[in-house]
Design an enzyme around this catalytic site. Sequence first.
Site, PDB file in Angstrom:
ATOM      1  N   ASN A   7      -4.599  -2.124  -7.992  1.00  0.00           N
ATOM      2  CA  ASN A   7      -4.135  -3.419  -8.471  1.00  0.00           C
ATOM      3  C   ASN A   7      -3.914  -3.270  -9.973  1.00  0.00           C
ATOM      4  O   ASN A   7      -4.865  -3.184 -10.740  1.00  0.00           O
ATOM      5  CB  ASN A   7      -5.155  -4.526  -8.169  1.00  0.00           C
ATOM      6  CG  ASN A   7      -4.688  -5.889  -8.658  1.00  0.00           C
ATOM      7  OD1 ASN A   7      -4.153  -6.025  -9.752  1.00  0.00           O
ATOM      8  ND2 ASN A   7      -4.913  -6.919  -7.852  1.00  0.00           N
ATOM      9  N   GLU A  34      -0.194  -6.731  -7.393  1.00  0.00           N
ATOM     10  CA  GLU A  34      -0.136  -7.669  -8.517  1.00  0.00           C
ATOM     11  C   GLU A  34       0.780  -7.135  -9.625  1.00  0.00           C
ATOM     12  O   GLU A  34       0.398  -7.029 -10.788  1.00  0.00           O
ATOM     13  CB  GLU A  34      -1.543  -7.983  -9.047  1.00  0.00           C
ATOM     14  CG  GLU A  34      -1.628  -9.378  -9.634  1.00  0.00           C
ATOM     15  CD  GLU A  34      -3.043  -9.837  -9.952  1.00  0.00           C
ATOM     16  OE1 GLU A  34      -3.163 -10.888 -10.589  1.00  0.00           O
ATOM     17  OE2 GLU A  34      -4.021  -9.161  -9.566  1.00  0.00           O
ATOM     18  N   ASP A 147      -5.556  -4.512  -2.308  1.00  0.00           N
ATOM     19  CA  ASP A 147      -6.554  -5.464  -2.782  1.00  0.00           C
ATOM     20  C   ASP A 147      -6.696  -6.532  -1.701  1.00  0.00           C
ATOM     21  O   ASP A 147      -5.835  -7.394  -1.553  1.00  0.00           O
ATOM     22  CB  ASP A 147      -6.091  -6.064  -4.111  1.00  0.00           C
ATOM     23  CG  ASP A 147      -7.023  -7.143  -4.629  1.00  0.00           C
ATOM     24  OD1 ASP A 147      -8.027  -7.453  -3.950  1.00  0.00           O
ATOM     25  OD2 ASP A 147      -6.739  -7.691  -5.714  1.00  0.00           O
ATOM     26  N   ASN A 149      -9.202  -8.744  -1.479  1.00  0.00           N
ATOM     27  CA  ASN A 149      -9.926  -9.933  -1.935  1.00  0.00           C
ATOM     28  C   ASN A 149     -11.007 -10.349  -0.944  1.00  0.00           C
ATOM     29  O   ASN A 149     -11.221 -11.546  -0.687  1.00  0.00           O
ATOM     30  CB  ASN A 149      -8.948 -11.092  -2.207  1.00  0.00           C
ATOM     31  CG  ASN A 149      -8.413 -11.072  -3.629  1.00  0.00           C
ATOM     32  OD1 ASN A 149      -9.172 -10.902  -4.579  1.00  0.00           O
ATOM     33  ND2 ASN A 149      -7.106 -11.207  -3.770  1.00  0.00           N
ATOM     34  N   ASP A 218     -11.077  -3.554  -3.238  1.00  0.00           N
ATOM     35  CA  ASP A 218      -9.919  -2.696  -3.005  1.00  0.00           C
ATOM     36  C   ASP A 218     -10.291  -1.697  -1.913  1.00  0.00           C
ATOM     37  O   ASP A 218     -11.230  -0.905  -2.072  1.00  0.00           O
ATOM     38  CB  ASP A 218      -9.520  -1.976  -4.288  1.00  0.00           C
ATOM     39  CG  ASP A 218      -9.196  -2.965  -5.401  1.00  0.00           C
ATOM     40  OD1 ASP A 218      -8.051  -3.437  -5.441  1.00  0.00           O
ATOM     41  OD2 ASP A 218     -10.101  -3.277  -6.205  1.00  0.00           O
ATOM     42  N   ASP A 247      -8.097  -4.877 -14.636  1.00  0.00           N
ATOM     43  CA  ASP A 247      -9.480  -5.198 -14.290  1.00  0.00           C
ATOM     44  C   ASP A 247      -9.918  -4.527 -12.985  1.00  0.00           C
ATOM     45  O   ASP A 247     -11.072  -4.639 -12.584  1.00  0.00           O
ATOM     46  CB  ASP A 247      -9.705  -6.715 -14.231  1.00  0.00           C
ATOM     47  CG  ASP A 247      -8.596  -7.470 -13.531  1.00  0.00           C
ATOM     48  OD1 ASP A 247      -7.693  -6.823 -12.970  1.00  0.00           O
ATOM     49  OD2 ASP A 247      -8.628  -8.718 -13.544  1.00  0.00           O
ATOM     50  N   HIS A 248      -9.016  -3.828 -12.319  1.00  0.00           N
ATOM     51  CA  HIS A 248      -9.334  -3.008 -11.153  1.00  0.00           C
ATOM     52  C   HIS A 248      -9.285  -1.528 -11.536  1.00  0.00           C
ATOM     53  O   HIS A 248      -8.589  -1.142 -12.486  1.00  0.00           O
ATOM     54  CB  HIS A 248      -8.316  -3.221 -10.029  1.00  0.00           C
ATOM     55  CG  HIS A 248      -8.306  -4.590  -9.446  1.00  0.00           C
ATOM     56  ND1 HIS A 248      -8.729  -4.867  -8.167  1.00  0.00           N
ATOM     57  CD2 HIS A 248      -7.905  -5.792  -9.969  1.00  0.00           C
ATOM     58  CE1 HIS A 248      -8.589  -6.154  -7.914  1.00  0.00           C
ATOM     59  NE2 HIS A 248      -8.091  -6.734  -8.987  1.00  0.00           N
TER      60      HIS A 248
END
Length: 256
Positions: A7, A34, A147, A149, A218, A247-248
């Site tokens: 991501n 993303e 990802d 979530n 992930d 941030d991943h």
Amino acid sequence: MKIATFNINGIKARLPRLVEWLEQTQPDVACLQELKSSDDTMPTQEIEAAGYGFLYHGQKGFNGVAILARGANPVEVQRGLAGEEADDQSRYLEADVHGIRVASIYLPNGNPQPGPKFDYKLRWMARLRERAKALLAAEMPTILAGDYNVIPHDDDVWDPRAMATDALMQPESRDAWFRLLGDGWTDALRSRHPAGHVWTYWDYQAGAWQRDHGFRIDHLLLSPALADRLVDAGVDKDHRGREKASDHAPTWVRLS
């Protein structure tokens, strides 16, 4: 063969970090999520200059998924999931790459819950499961990477209490996840690290990275044919700590 999911949290904003990661780790296939870019503003030249074919399903400012292949062009099979005609969010892309079927997935976050966003998340997971069943029935070597979530287990988060009310950890989200796995998919990272405590995401807020307050969302799911070829799986954690990073962290599998 090394297959990764990442991501990128804005492909144009993170382009130097993405190219750096591609050059240093050289995955054979990379699934991105993303992208936050429309199709006509994708950095195609830069990705191709790094040695990768670039297939993408973009959306201006939001969502967006891509499949990159080293030294090859992914052959598109499907974009989007059936079952909800009004859904125009760019969250699913499927292609044939290096002899296997690859899907790049950006599953809805679902917050706040309860509410329409959480309902959409659960419907999306049901639609994904139907597509995944069809892929299993076709008996083709397949990886569903992205990802999701979803935090599957309590040991997939630094503190379960901190995320207890989040859509990522709700019983309905987990139930949909385990129903998907129960059809015959292997959670590659979990199979290699059964004790958990391996994170793929650290929030930008509250010093989460510095305090190692992360969690695992992930995932790379392998069909039986690919599960038999699994050699290793891991996370390129150090890339999360670099300047202007996503941030991943990139998460990967290696197959024989």
